[in-house]
Write a protein that holds these residues in place. Structure first.
Motif, PDB file in Angstrom:
ATOM      1  N   CYS A  12       0.782  -1.200  -0.035  1.00 43.09           N
ATOM      2  CA  CYS A  12       0.140  -0.127  -0.047  1.00 43.09           C
ATOM      3  C   CYS A  12       0.844   1.064   0.039  1.00 43.09           C
ATOM      4  O   CYS A  12       1.609   1.423   0.834  1.00 43.09           O
ATOM      5  CB  CYS A  12      -0.996  -0.008   1.229  1.00 43.09           C
ATOM      6  N   GLY A  13       0.943   1.999  -1.089  1.00 40.01           N
ATOM      7  CA  GLY A  13       1.501   3.063  -1.130  1.00 40.01           C
ATOM      8  C   GLY A  13       1.297   3.932  -2.203  1.00 40.01           C
ATOM      9  O   GLY A  13       0.536   3.707  -3.268  1.00 40.01           O
ATOM     10  N   ARG A  14       2.013   5.205  -2.375  1.00 41.08           N
ATOM     11  CA  ARG A  14       1.635   6.152  -3.348  1.00 41.08           C
ATOM     12  C   ARG A  14       2.695   5.761  -4.493  1.00 41.08           C
ATOM     13  O   ARG A  14       3.950   5.372  -4.420  1.00 41.08           O
ATOM     14  CB  ARG A  14       2.010   7.560  -2.916  1.00 41.08           C
ATOM     15  N   ALA A  15       2.175   5.983  -5.830  1.00 43.26           N
ATOM     16  CA  ALA A  15       3.044   5.277  -6.927  1.00 43.26           C
ATOM     17  C   ALA A  15       4.221   6.376  -7.228  1.00 43.26           C
ATOM     18  O   ALA A  15       4.195   7.675  -7.311  1.00 43.26           O
ATOM     19  CB  ALA A  15       2.239   5.181  -8.175  1.00 43.26           C
ATOM     20  N   VAL A  16       5.396   5.831  -7.332  1.00 45.51           N
ATOM     21  CA  VAL A  16       6.722   6.469  -8.022  1.00 45.51           C
ATOM     22  C   VAL A  16       6.482   5.843  -9.432  1.00 45.51           C
ATOM     23  O   VAL A  16       6.752   4.274  -9.168  1.00 45.51           O
ATOM     24  CB  VAL A  16       7.931   6.242  -7.112  1.00 45.51           C
ATOM     25  N   THR A  17       6.426   6.148 -10.631  1.00 41.27           N
ATOM     26  CA  THR A  17       6.619   5.318 -11.841  1.00 41.27           C
ATOM     27  C   THR A  17       7.900   5.403 -12.639  1.00 41.27           C
ATOM     28  O   THR A  17       8.627   6.406 -12.469  1.00 41.27           O
ATOM     29  CB  THR A  17       5.429   6.051 -12.584  1.00 41.27           C
ATOM     30  N   LEU A  18       8.019   4.388 -13.298  1.00 41.87           N
ATOM     31  CA  LEU A  18       9.443   4.291 -14.111  1.00 41.87           C
ATOM     32  C   LEU A  18       8.907   3.556 -15.391  1.00 41.87           C
ATOM     33  O   LEU A  18       8.718   2.609 -15.358  1.00 41.87           O
ATOM     34  CB  LEU A  18      10.340   3.357 -13.481  1.00 41.87           C
ATOM     35  N   ASN A  19       9.334   4.305 -16.376  1.00 38.49           N
ATOM     36  CA  ASN A  19       9.040   3.791 -17.877  1.00 38.49           C
ATOM     37  C   ASN A  19      10.178   3.129 -18.480  1.00 38.49           C
ATOM     38  O   ASN A  19      11.263   3.741 -18.549  1.00 38.49           O
ATOM     39  CB  ASN A  19       8.274   4.869 -18.493  1.00 38.49           C
ATOM     40  N   PHE A  20      10.061   1.814 -19.100  1.00 38.89           N
ATOM     41  CA  PHE A  20      11.051   1.318 -19.919  1.00 38.89           C
ATOM     42  C   PHE A  20      10.716   1.270 -21.456  1.00 38.89           C
ATOM     43  O   PHE A  20       9.440   1.486 -21.623  1.00 38.89           O
ATOM     44  CB  PHE A  20      11.257  -0.114 -19.562  1.00 38.89           C
ATOM     45  N   VAL A  21      11.678   1.534 -22.216  1.00 42.65           N
ATOM     46  CA  VAL A  21      11.498   1.621 -23.766  1.00 42.65           C
ATOM     47  C   VAL A  21      12.390   0.463 -24.248  1.00 42.65           C
ATOM     48  O   VAL A  21      13.363   0.093 -23.670  1.00 42.65           O
ATOM     49  CB  VAL A  21      11.851   2.897 -24.367  1.00 42.65           C
ATOM     50  N   PRO A  22      11.935  -0.164 -25.381  1.00 38.63           N
ATOM     51  CA  PRO A  22      12.736  -0.992 -26.025  1.00 38.63           C
ATOM     52  C   PRO A  22      14.323  -0.408 -26.365  1.00 38.63           C
ATOM     53  O   PRO A  22      14.432   0.526 -26.628  1.00 38.63           O
ATOM     54  CB  PRO A  22      12.155  -1.252 -27.535  1.00 38.63           C
ATOM     55  N   ALA A  23      15.140  -1.554 -25.918  1.00 39.60           N
ATOM     56  CA  ALA A  23      16.527  -1.238 -26.624  1.00 39.60           C
ATOM     57  C   ALA A  23      17.100  -0.899 -27.771  1.00 39.60           C
ATOM     58  O   ALA A  23      16.502  -1.111 -28.912  1.00 39.60           O
ATOM     59  CB  ALA A  23      17.545  -2.291 -25.916  1.00 39.60           C
ATOM     60  N   ARG A  24      17.837   0.163 -27.895  1.00 38.03           N
ATOM     61  CA  ARG A  24      18.321   0.792 -29.048  1.00 38.03           C
ATOM     62  C   ARG A  24      19.447   1.508 -28.666  1.00 38.03           C
ATOM     63  O   ARG A  24      19.862   2.262 -27.891  1.00 38.03           O
ATOM     64  CB  ARG A  24      17.312   1.660 -29.779  1.00 38.03           C
ATOM     65  N   PRO A  25      20.513   1.292 -29.563  1.00 34.10           N
ATOM     66  CA  PRO A  25      21.985   1.773 -29.404  1.00 34.10           C
ATOM     67  C   PRO A  25      21.967   3.471 -28.840  1.00 34.10           C
ATOM     68  O   PRO A  25      22.663   3.814 -28.196  1.00 34.10           O
ATOM     69  CB  PRO A  25      22.715   1.793 -30.617  1.00 34.10           C
ATOM     70  N   ASP A  26      21.169   4.050 -29.531  1.00 32.40           N
ATOM     71  CA  ASP A  26      21.008   5.669 -29.389  1.00 32.40           C
ATOM     72  C   ASP A  26      20.665   5.911 -27.944  1.00 32.40           C
ATOM     73  O   ASP A  26      21.128   6.675 -27.158  1.00 32.40           O
ATOM     74  CB  ASP A  26      20.497   6.512 -30.471  1.00 32.40           C
ATOM     75  N   ILE A  27      19.395   5.156 -27.768  1.00 31.30           N
ATOM     76  CA  ILE A  27      18.710   5.310 -26.427  1.00 31.30           C
ATOM     77  C   ILE A  27      19.753   4.937 -25.336  1.00 31.30           C
ATOM     78  O   ILE A  27      19.738   5.507 -24.145  1.00 31.30           O
ATOM     79  CB  ILE A  27      17.434   4.304 -26.265  1.00 31.30           C
ATOM     80  N   ALA A  28      20.306   3.826 -25.686  1.00 35.91           N
ATOM     81  CA  ALA A  28      21.656   3.445 -24.297  1.00 35.91           C
ATOM     82  C   ALA A  28      22.651   4.413 -24.229  1.00 35.91           C
ATOM     83  O   ALA A  28      22.962   4.847 -23.154  1.00 35.91           O
ATOM     84  CB  ALA A  28      22.296   2.101 -24.827  1.00 35.91           C
ATOM     85  N   GLN A  29      22.965   5.233 -25.437  1.00 41.74           N
ATOM     86  CA  GLN A  29      23.923   6.252 -25.406  1.00 41.74           C
ATOM     87  C   GLN A  29      23.253   7.654 -24.655  1.00 41.74           C
ATOM     88  O   GLN A  29      24.089   8.068 -23.789  1.00 41.74           O
ATOM     89  CB  GLN A  29      24.551   6.869 -26.785  1.00 41.74           C
ATOM     90  N   ASP A  30      22.059   7.810 -24.811  1.00 47.95           N
ATOM     91  CA  ASP A  30      21.693   8.981 -24.352  1.00 47.95           C
ATOM     92  C   ASP A  30      21.157   8.870 -23.131  1.00 47.95           C
ATOM     93  O   ASP A  30      20.950  10.085 -22.384  1.00 47.95           O
ATOM     94  CB  ASP A  30      20.521   9.652 -25.297  1.00 47.95           C
ATOM     95  N   LYS A  31      20.717   7.946 -22.462  1.00 51.42           N
ATOM     96  CA  LYS A  31      20.285   7.606 -21.351  1.00 51.42           C
ATOM     97  C   LYS A  31      21.309   7.900 -20.027  1.00 51.42           C
ATOM     98  O   LYS A  31      22.654   7.756 -20.068  1.00 51.42           O
ATOM     99  CB  LYS A  31      20.081   6.259 -21.028  1.00 51.42           C
ATOM    100  N   PRO A  32      21.179   9.000 -19.100  1.00 56.40           N
ATOM    101  CA  PRO A  32      22.212   9.032 -18.198  1.00 56.40           C
ATOM    102  C   PRO A  32      22.791   8.041 -17.693  1.00 56.40           C
ATOM    103  O   PRO A  32      22.028   6.934 -17.248  1.00 56.40           O
ATOM    104  CB  PRO A  32      21.328  10.094 -16.976  1.00 56.40           C
ATOM    105  N   ALA A  33      23.965   8.078 -17.344  1.00 57.64           N
ATOM    106  CA  ALA A  33      24.785   6.891 -16.812  1.00 57.64           C
ATOM    107  C   ALA A  33      24.634   6.661 -15.276  1.00 57.64           C
ATOM    108  O   ALA A  33      24.566   7.457 -14.551  1.00 57.64           O
ATOM    109  CB  ALA A  33      26.172   6.991 -17.430  1.00 57.64           C
ATOM    110  N   GLY A  34      25.110   5.584 -14.984  1.00 60.57           N
ATOM    111  CA  GLY A  34      25.493   5.146 -13.327  1.00 60.57           C
ATOM    112  C   GLY A  34      23.933   5.431 -12.746  1.00 60.57           C
ATOM    113  O   GLY A  34      23.013   5.429 -13.028  1.00 60.57           O
ATOM    114  N   GLY A  35      24.465   6.174 -11.473  1.00 59.46           N
ATOM    115  CA  GLY A  35      23.493   6.850 -10.443  1.00 59.46           C
ATOM    116  C   GLY A  35      22.466   7.764 -11.071  1.00 59.46           C
ATOM    117  O   GLY A  35      21.623   8.104 -10.483  1.00 59.46           O
ATOM    118  N   GLU A  36      22.723   8.273 -12.270  1.00 62.72           N
ATOM    119  CA  GLU A  36      21.992   9.289 -12.664  1.00 62.72           C
ATOM    120  C   GLU A  36      20.954   8.855 -13.566  1.00 62.72           C
ATOM    121  O   GLU A  36      19.889   9.485 -13.954  1.00 62.72           O
ATOM    122  CB  GLU A  36      22.727  10.302 -13.559  1.00 62.72           C
TER     123      GLU A  36
END
Length: 279
Positions: A73-97
């Protein structure tokens, strides 16, 4: 670049482009007290409350408890995944970010992390990532994807609801892309700040904007159902005499209305009767 003649021919925009508000405050804020009251109800009662109001289905069918003891029971914190693609992997903030760790840090005992997977068998994470959720004492994890390292996650102790379990690697199929946006989980819309209630029958999303009304209807229904069960236990017979019923449409002179009156429940103190609905 457009030529000057083409630019002159284009109509001018007289109104600004509108965008939908995002974030927990956009859909309303659920107080700790209301959250506790919602958590005291069964998922069935909450589904029924939304059904009575005419809202779309709110049960996340693709999320089942990882262990029989799991409830959340809790308030939603949401996270959306998208299909893998090389440029998506490159543009996603790295590591802890990365958006997933941004989401993790927003979670605590009264938050449920809701993760929208690209497929039911894809992994949204496992023991090393979710160690941080254990440290944050998260109120729960809900996903329409799968999780890895099942035994270890169960040992972590936080409630987990997923489509299934898997040994697959997640990054090969998808990337975390956005924290606290509006997402779709098994076809159910989840907005940050919505109430997420999970038990052995599944997970229900209660929109923050109508949470108080949903609780009022659902709580009233649970009280009535307990009275009906008590009556049928004392006087065995077909439930059809009293059940099912539609909240806001119970007639005072019906068998159910008369039974409720004998227990002190009337249109004067309940919104379950014909003409007394407040939704």
């Amino acid at each position: 670049m457009l030529s000057s003649s083409i630019r002159r021919a284009l109509p001018r925009l007289t109104t600004p482009i509108r965008t939908f508000a995002q974030g927990p405050a956009a859909g309303g804020t659920i107080s700790d007290d209301l959250l506790a009251k919602l958590g005291s109800l069964s998922t069935q009662a909450l589904v029924d409350g939304l059904w009575v109001m005419g809202w779309p289905s709110a049960q996340i069918d693709g999320a089942r408890p990882l262990h029989p003891s799991h409830k959340c029971c809790g308030r939603a914190v949401t996270l959306n995944f998208v299909p893998a693609r090389p440029d998506i992997a490159q543009d996603k903030p790295a590591g802890g970010e990365s958006p997933e760790y941004e989401a993790f840090e927003k979670c605590g005992p009264k938050e449920v992390l809701v993760m929208s997977s690209v497929g039911p068998w894809e992994s949204v994470g496992g023991d090393i990532k979710f160690l941080r959720l254990k440290q944050r004492e998260v109120g729960g994890l809900v996903t329409d994807g799968s999780v890895r390292d099942t035994d270890e996650i169960i040992n972590y102790g936080f409630p987990c609801f997923s489509y299934s379990t898997t040994a697959r690697q997640g990054p090969a199929a998808m990337q975390p892309w956005e924290c606290n946006g509006v997402i779709s989980v098994s076809g159910v819309t989840v907005r940050p700040g919505d109430a997420i209630i999970g038990d052995q029958d599944g997970v229900v999303v209660v929109p923050a904007k109508v949470a108080e009304k949903v609780y009022s209807i659902a709580h009233g229904r649970e009280v009535i159902e307990e009275i009906v069960k008590e009556e049928l236990t004392k006087n065995p017979g077909p439930p059809g005499k009293f059940y099912p019923f539609m909240s806001g449409k119970i007639k005072v002179d019906s068998p159910l209305g008369q039974l409720l009156a004998s227990k002190g429940i009337t249109p004067e103190n309940s919104n379950q009767f014909e003409g007394s609905a407040d939704w």
